[in-house]
Design an enzyme around this catalytic site. Structure first.
Site, PDB file in Angstrom:
ATOM      1  N   LYS A  99       0.829  -1.155  -0.134  1.00 21.54           N
ATOM      2  CA  LYS A  99       0.162  -0.039   0.081  1.00 21.54           C
ATOM      3  C   LYS A  99       0.997   1.274  -0.020  1.00 21.54           C
ATOM      4  O   LYS A  99       0.719   2.169  -0.708  1.00 21.54           O
ATOM      5  CB  LYS A  99      -0.928  -0.081   1.066  1.00 21.54           C
ATOM      6  CG  LYS A  99      -1.819  -1.097   1.027  1.00 21.54           C
ATOM      7  CD  LYS A  99      -2.894  -1.126   2.412  1.00 21.54           C
ATOM      8  CE  LYS A  99      -3.800  -2.477   2.244  1.00 21.54           C
ATOM      9  NZ  LYS A  99      -4.442  -2.689   3.413  1.00 21.54           N
ATOM     10  N   GLN A 126      -4.426  -1.688   9.756  1.00 20.08           N
ATOM     11  CA  GLN A 126      -4.364  -3.088   9.128  1.00 20.08           C
ATOM     12  C   GLN A 126      -4.721  -4.093   9.932  1.00 20.08           C
ATOM     13  O   GLN A 126      -4.475  -4.186  11.414  1.00 20.08           O
ATOM     14  CB  GLN A 126      -2.893  -3.137   8.653  1.00 20.08           C
ATOM     15  CG  GLN A 126      -2.357  -4.666   7.938  1.00 20.08           C
ATOM     16  CD  GLN A 126      -3.262  -4.724   6.578  1.00 20.08           C
ATOM     17  OE1 GLN A 126      -2.997  -3.590   5.760  1.00 20.08           O
ATOM     18  NE2 GLN A 126      -3.711  -5.930   6.153  1.00 20.08           N
ATOM     19  N   ASP A 186     -10.918   2.689   4.081  1.00 11.77           N
ATOM     20  CA  ASP A 186     -11.165   1.362   4.191  1.00 11.77           C
ATOM     21  C   ASP A 186     -12.696   0.940   4.113  1.00 11.77           C
ATOM     22  O   ASP A 186     -12.943  -0.062   3.778  1.00 11.77           O
ATOM     23  CB  ASP A 186     -10.616   0.599   5.335  1.00 11.77           C
ATOM     24  CG  ASP A 186      -9.193  -0.203   4.916  1.00 11.77           C
ATOM     25  OD1 ASP A 186      -9.195  -0.549   3.777  1.00 11.77           O
ATOM     26  OD2 ASP A 186      -8.628  -0.384   5.721  1.00 11.77           O
TER      27      ASP A 186
END
Ligand code: NAD
Length: 293
Positions: A52, A96, A119
């Site tokens: 990412k 994460q 997200d």
């Protein structure tokens, strides 16, 4: 059979994002800025976060990696999240997953400000998605929708079977494909670990989204010839012949199903790269919204 090439499609999306960033910088504004919070040293998580951050560099975004030790307390993590929420230089950030067992994942995801939740995991954004309102769509389902749209895969009136009901893949996928939207208008069945006679359902499906995390679970006997196959699974399977000692395997038996499918995503190179591209797209959107406030 047409390969739904996520690697190529995501590369095209990244070019589009990079050109938007060039435009933003030309106007004298700062580049979009994504932060990622990683707790602990889970190998797969480190790989994902690394990818990412690298993708941010590629498109001209700024990125910040907040690397915390595994013993970080829930309180300490929440303090970090509040600081990111308040930081005007950060457009969006991700935490994460999975988090270490002693941290309540739900509590952490709820603490992310919905405007920075690139997200798309916050209940506010999930709710907006379910109500067809503009929002940050969670990156994996968003990536699949984009892939279907760019390849012009017909979905209207088709029967979709989604295997898996997780909050980040199966459930949002089932909602999006049932909506009145591009790559939507489908009739959706959502299957899970308690579903009986799954094969009967998949044999009737025009489109199958396999998101259960069991390597090569879906076999050719379970698929109608001409079906569209989306393989979300990513499992590390031990393979001594590989340098890393493992290979990445999807939930679909690609070898046999690719012979009868009309469209199919490979693993790797299908849904995975699309997920990262859509995270970038959400960050660009967050930056644009931020600038217009
Ligand atoms: P999860 O473990 O949260 O959910 C799995 C789902 O599969 C559950 O809803 C469960 O009910 C269902 N399931 C389990 N066994 C089943 C069976 N025998 N029959 C029918 N349903 C069954 O998983 P997840 O987070 O949704 O991830 C699924 C897979 O997708 C994993 O391999 C994960 O690594 C991968 N993944 C990939 C991406 C990507 O970017 N490509 C993103 C997220 C997850």
């Amino acid at each position: 059979m047409i390969l739904l090439d996520g690697k190529q499609t995501s590369a095209a999306i990244k070019v589009e994002i990079a050109s938007a960033v060039t435009e933003i910088k030309k106007q004298g504004k700062r580049a979009p800025h994504l932060a990622a919070v990683l707790v602990g040293t889970n190998g797969a998580s480190m790989t994902y976060v690394g990818a990412k951050v690298k993708a941010c560099e590629l498109v001209g975004f700024s990125s910040t990696l907040i690397d915390l030790p595994v013993e970080t307390t829930e309180h300490e993590l929440l303090v970090q999240i509040h600081a990111l929420n308040e930081n005007p230089e950060i457009d969006g950030f991700i935490v994460q997953l999975p988090l270490p067992k002693h941290i309540d994942e739900q509590k952490v995801l709820m603490a992310v400000h919905p405007d920075k939740d690139v997200d798309g995991f916050h209940p506010m954004n999930v709710g907006r998605m379910a109500l067809d309102l503009p929002t940050f769509l969670s990156a994996t389902p968003y990536g699949i929708m984009e892939l279907l749209e760019r390849y012009k895969v017909p979905t209207s009136g088709k029967h979709v079977v989604v295997i898996g009901r997780s909050h980040i893949v199966g459930r949002p996928m089932s909602i999006l494909m049932s909506q009145k939207r591009p790559s939507g208008d489908a009739t959706v069945t959502i299957a899970h670990s308690r579903t009986t006679n799954l094969e009967k359902l998949t044999l009737e499906a025009d489109i199958i989204v396999a998101a259960l995390g069991i390597p090569e679970f879906l076999t050719a006997e379970m698929v109608k010839p001409g079906a569209v196959i989306i393989d979300v699974g990513i499992t590390r399977v031990v393979d001594e012949s590989k340098k890393k000692g493992y290979r990445i395997t999807g939930d679909v038996d690609f070898e046999s199903i690719s012979k009868i499918a009309s469209y199919i995503t490979p693993v790797p190179g299908g849904v995975g790269p699309m997920t990262i591209a859509m995270l970038l797209k959400n960050t660009l959107l967050a930056c644009e919204r931020h600038a217009s406030k």
